[in-house]
Design a protein around this motif. Structure first.
Motif, short mmCIF file in Angstrom:
data_model
loop_
_atom_site.label_atom_id
_atom_site.label_comp_id
_atom_site.label_asym_id
_atom_site.label_seq_id
_atom_site.Cartn_x
_atom_site.Cartn_y
_atom_site.Cartn_z
N GLN A 1 0.85 -1.19 0.00
CA GLN A 1 0.00 0.00 0.00
C GLN A 1 0.89 1.24 0.00
O GLN A 1 1.79 1.37 0.84
CB GLN A 1 -0.88 0.04 1.24
CG GLN A 1 -1.75 -1.19 1.44
CD GLN A 1 -2.67 -1.04 2.64
OE1 GLN A 1 -3.89 -1.01 2.50
NE2 GLN A 1 -2.10 -0.93 3.83
N HIS B 1 2.73 3.60 -9.21
CA HIS B 1 2.01 2.34 -9.41
C HIS B 1 2.72 1.45 -10.43
O HIS B 1 2.68 0.22 -10.33
CB HIS B 1 0.55 2.57 -9.80
CG HIS B 1 0.35 3.16 -11.15
ND1 HIS B 1 0.58 4.49 -11.43
CD2 HIS B 1 -0.06 2.60 -12.33
CE1 HIS B 1 0.32 4.71 -12.70
NE2 HIS B 1 -0.08 3.59 -13.27
N ARG C 1 4.20 -2.26 -9.34
CA ARG C 1 3.63 -3.45 -9.97
C ARG C 1 4.65 -4.32 -10.67
O ARG C 1 4.36 -5.46 -11.00
CB ARG C 1 2.50 -3.03 -10.93
CG ARG C 1 1.28 -2.61 -10.14
CD ARG C 1 0.15 -2.20 -11.01
NE ARG C 1 -0.97 -1.72 -10.20
CZ ARG C 1 -2.03 -1.13 -10.70
NH1 ARG C 1 -2.12 -0.94 -12.02
NH2 ARG C 1 -3.01 -0.73 -9.91
N HIS D 1 -0.48 -6.71 -7.46
CA HIS D 1 -1.71 -6.47 -6.72
C HIS D 1 -1.59 -5.29 -5.75
O HIS D 1 -2.54 -5.02 -4.99
CB HIS D 1 -2.12 -7.73 -5.95
CG HIS D 1 -2.30 -8.92 -6.84
ND1 HIS D 1 -3.33 -9.02 -7.74
CD2 HIS D 1 -1.55 -10.05 -6.98
CE1 HIS D 1 -3.23 -10.18 -8.40
NE2 HIS D 1 -2.16 -10.81 -7.96
N ARG E 1 -1.59 -1.58 -4.08
CA ARG E 1 -2.56 -0.49 -4.20
C ARG E 1 -1.86 0.85 -3.98
O ARG E 1 -1.02 0.98 -3.08
CB ARG E 1 -3.69 -0.69 -3.20
CG ARG E 1 -4.39 -2.03 -3.40
CD ARG E 1 -5.53 -2.25 -2.43
NE ARG E 1 -5.15 -2.24 -1.03
CZ ARG E 1 -4.54 -3.22 -0.39
NH1 ARG E 1 -4.19 -4.33 -1.06
NH2 ARG E 1 -4.26 -3.14 0.88
N ASP F 1 -8.77 1.67 -13.35
CA ASP F 1 -7.82 0.87 -12.57
C ASP F 1 -8.32 0.82 -11.13
O ASP F 1 -8.25 1.82 -10.41
CB ASP F 1 -6.43 1.50 -12.64
CG ASP F 1 -5.34 0.60 -12.06
OD1 ASP F 1 -5.65 -0.17 -11.13
OD2 ASP F 1 -4.19 0.68 -12.52
N ASP F 2 -8.81 -0.32 -10.70
CA ASP F 2 -9.44 -0.39 -9.38
C ASP F 2 -8.44 -0.54 -8.24
O ASP F 2 -8.84 -0.63 -7.07
CB ASP F 2 -10.49 -1.51 -9.33
CG ASP F 2 -9.89 -2.89 -9.60
OD1 ASP F 2 -8.67 -3.01 -9.77
OD2 ASP F 2 -10.67 -3.86 -9.65
N ARG F 3 -7.15 -0.57 -8.55
CA ARG F 3 -6.13 -0.62 -7.48
C ARG F 3 -5.37 0.70 -7.36
O ARG F 3 -4.35 0.77 -6.69
CB ARG F 3 -5.16 -1.80 -7.72
CG ARG F 3 -5.83 -3.16 -7.60
CD ARG F 3 -4.83 -4.28 -7.57
NE ARG F 3 -3.97 -4.29 -8.75
CZ ARG F 3 -4.31 -4.79 -9.94
NH1 ARG F 3 -5.51 -5.30 -10.11
NH2 ARG F 3 -3.46 -4.77 -10.95
N VAL F 4 -5.88 1.73 -8.01
CA VAL F 4 -5.29 3.08 -7.92
C VAL F 4 -6.43 4.07 -7.69
O VAL F 4 -7.50 3.96 -8.29
CB VAL F 4 -4.53 3.46 -9.21
CG1 VAL F 4 -3.97 4.87 -9.10
CG2 VAL F 4 -3.41 2.48 -9.49
N LEU G 1 -9.49 2.08 -0.43
CA LEU G 1 -8.41 1.31 -1.05
C LEU G 1 -7.31 0.92 -0.07
O LEU G 1 -6.67 -0.13 -0.23
CB LEU G 1 -7.79 2.14 -2.19
CG LEU G 1 -7.03 1.40 -3.28
CD1 LEU G 1 -7.95 0.41 -3.99
CD2 LEU G 1 -6.45 2.38 -4.28
N VAL G 2 -7.09 1.75 0.96
CA VAL G 2 -5.98 1.54 1.88
C VAL G 2 -6.50 1.14 3.25
O VAL G 2 -7.39 1.79 3.80
CB VAL G 2 -5.12 2.82 1.99
CG1 VAL G 2 -4.12 2.70 3.13
CG2 VAL G 2 -4.41 3.09 0.68
#
Length: 266
Positions: free
Chosen positions: A73, A88, A92, A97, A99, A120-123, A145-146
């Motif tokens: 994270q 990001h 990666r 995976h 975030r 982008d659902d992880r950013v 997210l975090v």
């Protein structure tokens, strides 16, 4: 700049530190006012582009090191306008995976970040001011997210020198430390006047025209931001000296004008 990226509320007549930095890194998301300030900066410090790249390289090395240490994270506060090799992307390469949350108060930086990272659902991208760390931490995009009960890396890269003493930069870091779980990290880079006081004073005068100042501080003053954090080797050093890539030789590190370090919360 392509008008597609210009929110209607943006005042293009006042230079933005995020857009000046974008220009120095070779980006296209800046206005004439930003380029004018950058031109003045290059007159004061002809190697300003090299210094910006060195600071960016420090960010990438620090992020990669923390990702390799298992951090998944990252919260990049004062993230600016996304460029190649952003947080990001670096993370990666180690952990697909992971975030990442980007935080900035500049309208152009936020608009471009959201457009670039849509889907982008992880950013996540948060529009907030680091001077209000409680507001940053309470932002729905960040909270979605975090997980602050797990280790997180807070990145304040070329950020705290935009904060005047009266705005309590140490209080910003303390608020992040109190919110962070054990095993979390703090990454800081910061302008210093220790080696080139005349040059950094001239830079500070230039930035008085911009959306934020450039407040240089001593090594001891910057080190105090790490109170409550255990500094990782090699400590608080000029940015090209922080774990340089293998085979990378650094000469006259003082010319880079910026100290960088990484701390771990016990």
């Amino acid at each position: 700049m392509d008008s597609e990226w210009i929110p209607p509320e943006v005042d293009s007549r006042r230079p933005s530190v995020a857009r000046v930095y974008d220009y120095l890194l070779g980006g296209a998301h800046n206005f004439a006012s930003d380029r004018d300030l950058a031109t003045g900066l290059l007159r004061v410090e002809p190697r300003a582009r090299e210094l910006a790249r060195a600071n960016r390289a420090f960010l990438r090395r620090a992020v990669r090191a923390l990702a390799e240490d298992g951090v998944a994270q990252f919260v990049d506060i004062g993230s600016g306008i996304p460029t190649q090799g952003n947080v990001h992307e670096v993370v990666r390469e180690v952990d697909p995976h992971a975030r990442v949350v980007y935080v900035d108060n500049d309208d152009v930086a936020v608009a471009h970040s959201r457009a670039l990272l849509a889907g982008d659902d992880r950013v996540a991208v948060v529009q907030a001011d680091m001077r209000d760390p409680a507001g940053v931490l309470a932002a729905p995009e960040l909270k979605g997210l975090v997980d602050l009960s797990e280790p997180v890396a807070f990145l304040l890269v070329a950020a705290l020198h935009l904060i005047k003493p009266a705005e309590d930069p140490a209080g910003i870091v303390a608020a992040l430390r109190e919110a962070a779980a054990p095993g979390s990290f703090l990454v800081v880079s910061h302008l210093t006047h220790e080696a080139r006081p005349t040059k950094t004073a001239a830079i500070g005068k230039l930035y008085d025209r911009a959306t934020s100042p450039a407040v240089s501080r001593s090594h001891a003053e910057i080190l105090r931001f790490f109170d409550g954090w255990d500094l990782l080797d090699p400590g608080l050093v000029y940015v090209p000296l922080w774990r340089p890539d293998e085979g990378e030789a650094v000469t006259d590190p003082e010319r880079f004008l910026v100290f960088g370090g990484v701390g771990r919360r016990a």
